[in-house]
Design a protein around this motif. Structure first.
Motif, PDB file in Angstrom:
ATOM      1  N   PRO A 314     -13.156  -3.186  -5.793  1.00 37.01           N
ATOM      2  CA  PRO A 314     -12.311  -2.328  -4.953  1.00 37.01           C
ATOM      3  C   PRO A 314     -10.839  -2.730  -5.027  1.00 37.01           C
ATOM      4  O   PRO A 314     -10.511  -3.910  -5.156  1.00 37.01           O
ATOM      5  N   PHE A 315      -9.984  -1.742  -4.929  1.00 42.50           N
ATOM      6  CA  PHE A 315      -8.558  -2.006  -5.047  1.00 42.50           C
ATOM      7  C   PHE A 315      -8.057  -3.025  -4.024  1.00 42.50           C
ATOM      8  O   PHE A 315      -7.220  -3.872  -4.359  1.00 42.50           O
ATOM      9  N   PRO A 316      -8.516  -3.024  -2.758  1.00 44.63           N
ATOM     10  CA  PRO A 316      -8.041  -4.044  -1.813  1.00 44.63           C
ATOM     11  C   PRO A 316      -8.362  -5.478  -2.256  1.00 44.63           C
ATOM     12  O   PRO A 316      -7.666  -6.409  -1.869  1.00 44.63           O
ATOM     13  N   VAL A 317      -9.409  -5.655  -3.077  1.00 48.67           N
ATOM     14  CA  VAL A 317      -9.720  -6.980  -3.612  1.00 48.67           C
ATOM     15  C   VAL A 317      -8.757  -7.323  -4.737  1.00 48.67           C
ATOM     16  O   VAL A 317      -8.274  -8.453  -4.852  1.00 48.67           O
ATOM     17  N   PHE A 318      -8.452  -6.324  -5.558  1.00 45.98           N
ATOM     18  CA  PHE A 318      -7.626  -6.543  -6.746  1.00 45.98           C
ATOM     19  C   PHE A 318      -6.126  -6.559  -6.439  1.00 45.98           C
ATOM     20  O   PHE A 318      -5.351  -7.223  -7.124  1.00 45.98           O
ATOM     21  N   GLU A 319      -5.729  -5.867  -5.404  1.00 43.56           N
ATOM     22  CA  GLU A 319      -4.303  -5.646  -5.138  1.00 43.56           C
ATOM     23  C   GLU A 319      -3.458  -6.921  -5.088  1.00 43.56           C
ATOM     24  O   GLU A 319      -2.361  -6.945  -5.673  1.00 43.56           O
ATOM     25  N   PRO A 320      -3.908  -8.007  -4.433  1.00 44.53           N
ATOM     26  CA  PRO A 320      -3.047  -9.203  -4.388  1.00 44.53           C
ATOM     27  C   PRO A 320      -2.768  -9.812  -5.756  1.00 44.53           C
ATOM     28  O   PRO A 320      -1.791 -10.539  -5.917  1.00 44.53           O
ATOM     29  N   ILE A 321      -3.634  -9.568  -6.735  1.00 44.01           N
ATOM     30  CA  ILE A 321      -3.439 -10.139  -8.072  1.00 44.01           C
ATOM     31  C   ILE A 321      -3.110  -9.052  -9.081  1.00 44.01           C
ATOM     32  O   ILE A 321      -3.409  -9.153 -10.258  1.00 44.01           O
ATOM     33  N   TYR A 322      -2.444  -7.992  -8.596  1.00 45.06           N
ATOM     34  CA  TYR A 322      -2.147  -6.832  -9.425  1.00 45.06           C
ATOM     35  C   TYR A 322      -1.279  -7.195 -10.624  1.00 45.06           C
ATOM     36  O   TYR A 322      -1.338  -6.542 -11.662  1.00 45.06           O
TER      37      TYR A 322
END
Length: 481
Positions: A314-322
């Protein structure tokens, strides 16, 4: 007496380097070679020795006794060698080391005894007298444990190699060794890391515990490792970790947890690892990553998530390491639906990730995520599975048919008008249209319209299924006609 005096005088007239060379060669043991470059080196490796030579040159700075058949080291086995800094006894048959065997070597910095498979036990006073020892190699022996106070006099020790032994726990001898910087304990039989196993190792920078049988890590086991930078815990039996397992490791740059049995990633595990650059979570059983798990990893460059059971990210998991540099996601059963649309866009923008094979839905199974084209209806992404003929939502199909009917009706009416008004002769001879013919033409047009609509709907759905048609463009075409 005169002769002796002259000889000594002659020696005194020799250059210092020549004098040292002569002294090194003078006491060279049989079957050995002594060389003098910057210092006196004694090479006795592969010499078939079963016992130690009786004496070595007192000027010796290094002695190599590798790959012989030495079995026993007696007390003061090497005599007194004040210049000796390196001693290598690798690949012998040593089974017993008498306490005090290395006395007389006050300046020894490096001691290597790896690959002596008969060493099973070490006495508390084995390394007594080695107060300047910095590097000790006991790898690939058969040690089951070490006495807790064995390094009492070795307070200068920095590097300890004890991999491929039979330790079932981290040796208590390590506790309090505040100058240790590198510890190698891989390929043992260690089963747990207790809360006090690594106490007092405030300067440790490298710790390798890979390929053991570790299945339990106690809370705060690593709390004293304030300067640890490289930590290997891969290829163990870990199925879970304490929430604060890595608390205090604020300088950690690389953490390897690959090859374990972890099923999820907690948002608490890495919350303090602000300097972490490389994280391995590959070859686990991960099915879920909690939101916020990577939130504080602001320095992360490389993340390995390959070879797990992940189907979604999910994007909220990936977002911090975008803005991560390298991301490895292969060998996971990815479900390539609209939840991964952002990831595909990221792949195309940064060109840093590839090889993300889709396992589902069936319409895109076997394709790489980079090959999937996500259709859009009214600006919203439509999952590839929803574009299948048997599963396509009725509202999408109905809307498509209605728009095609409208478009085709306009086209047929225009064609009919063109036919009725085509040519001056037709207008002159056809003063009135036969109602029956007109009705028949209308029926034929209607049948033709329905048939063509069906064909076109099938064509558009097929194109959408394989990702070769932009639905927004299609709707624009139909509504604008």
């Amino acid at each position: 007496m005169v002769f002796i005096t002259l000889t000594v005088s002659a020696l005194c007239l020799l250059p210092q380097c020549a004098l040292a060379l002569w002294a090194c060669a003078r006491a060279c043991p049989a079957f050995c070679t002594c060389t003098q470059e910057k210092s006196c080196s004694v090479l006795c490796d592969r010499s078939g020795l079963s016992i130690l030579p009786r004496e070595f040159p007192c000027e010796a700075s290094s002695i190599n006794l590798d790959k012989n058949s030495l079995k026993f080291l007696s007390e003061r086995a090497f005599g007194t060698l004040p210049s000796l800094r390196s001693l290598s006894l690798d690949h012998n048959n040593i089974s017993f080391i008498t306490p005090g065997a290395f006395k007389g070597l006050p300046n020894l910095v490096e001691l290597k005894m790896a690959h002596n498979e008969y060493i099973r036990y070490l006495h508390t006073r084995t390394f007594t007298g080695l107060k300047r020892l910095v590097r000790l190699d006991l790898a690939n022996c058969n040690l089951f444990n070490m006495p807790d106070r064995i390094f009492l006099e070795n307070y200068a020790l920095k590097e300890l190699f004890c991999f491929q032994n039979n330790f079932r726990r981290i040796p208590g001898a390590l506790r309090g060794m505040e100058n240790l910087t590198h510890v190698y304990l891989e390929r043992n039989n260690i089963e747990a890391v207790a809360y006090n196993s690594l106490l007092g190792l405030g300067n440790l920078r490298y710790l390798n515990l890979q390929e053991n049988r570790i299945n339990v890590i106690h809370d705060l086991s690593f709390q004293d490792l304030r300067r640890l930078e490289y930590f290997y815990l891969n290829d163990n039996l870990l199925s879970k970790l304490p929430k604060v397992a890595f608390k205090g490791l604020s300088r950690l740059k690389m953490l390897n947890l690959g090859g374990n049995q972890l099923t999820n990633v907690s948002r608490f595990w890495f919350s303090n690892l602000v300097e972490l650059e490389v994280l391995y979570l590959d070859r686990n059983c991960l099915v879920y990553i909690e939101e916020g798990s990577f939130e504080n990893l602001t320095s992360l460059i490389t993340l390995h998530l390959n070879s797990n059971n992940l189907s979604a990210l999910p994007f909220p998991v990936f977002e911090p390491i975008y803005f991560i540099g390298r991301l490895y996601l292969f060998r996971n059963p990815w479900e390539c639906d609209c939840s991964l649309d952002y990831l595909k866009e990221w792949m195309e923008s940064y060109k840093l990730v590839r090889d993300i094979p889709c396992a589902s839905p069936s319409s895109v199974a076997g394709l790489d995520l980079s090959e999937v084209v996500f259709a859009r209806v009214n600006g919203s992404c439509v999952d590839p599975g929803d574009l299948n003929l048997t599963t396509m939502p009725s509202e999408i199909l109905t809307t498509t048919e209605n728009l095609f009917n409208s478009l085709l009706s306009k086209l047929l009416q225009q064609e009919l008008r063109d036919e009725m008004g085509n040519g001056t002769e037709s207008r002159r001879n056809a003063t009135r249209l036969d109602p029956a013919n007109a009705l028949g033409s209308g029926v034929k047009a209607e049948d033709s319209s329905q048939s063509l609509v069906s064909v076109l709907v099938l064509w558009i759905v097929s194109c959408m299924t394989i990702g070769q048609l932009d639905v927004d463009f299609l709707f624009w075409l139909m509504t604008g006609a």
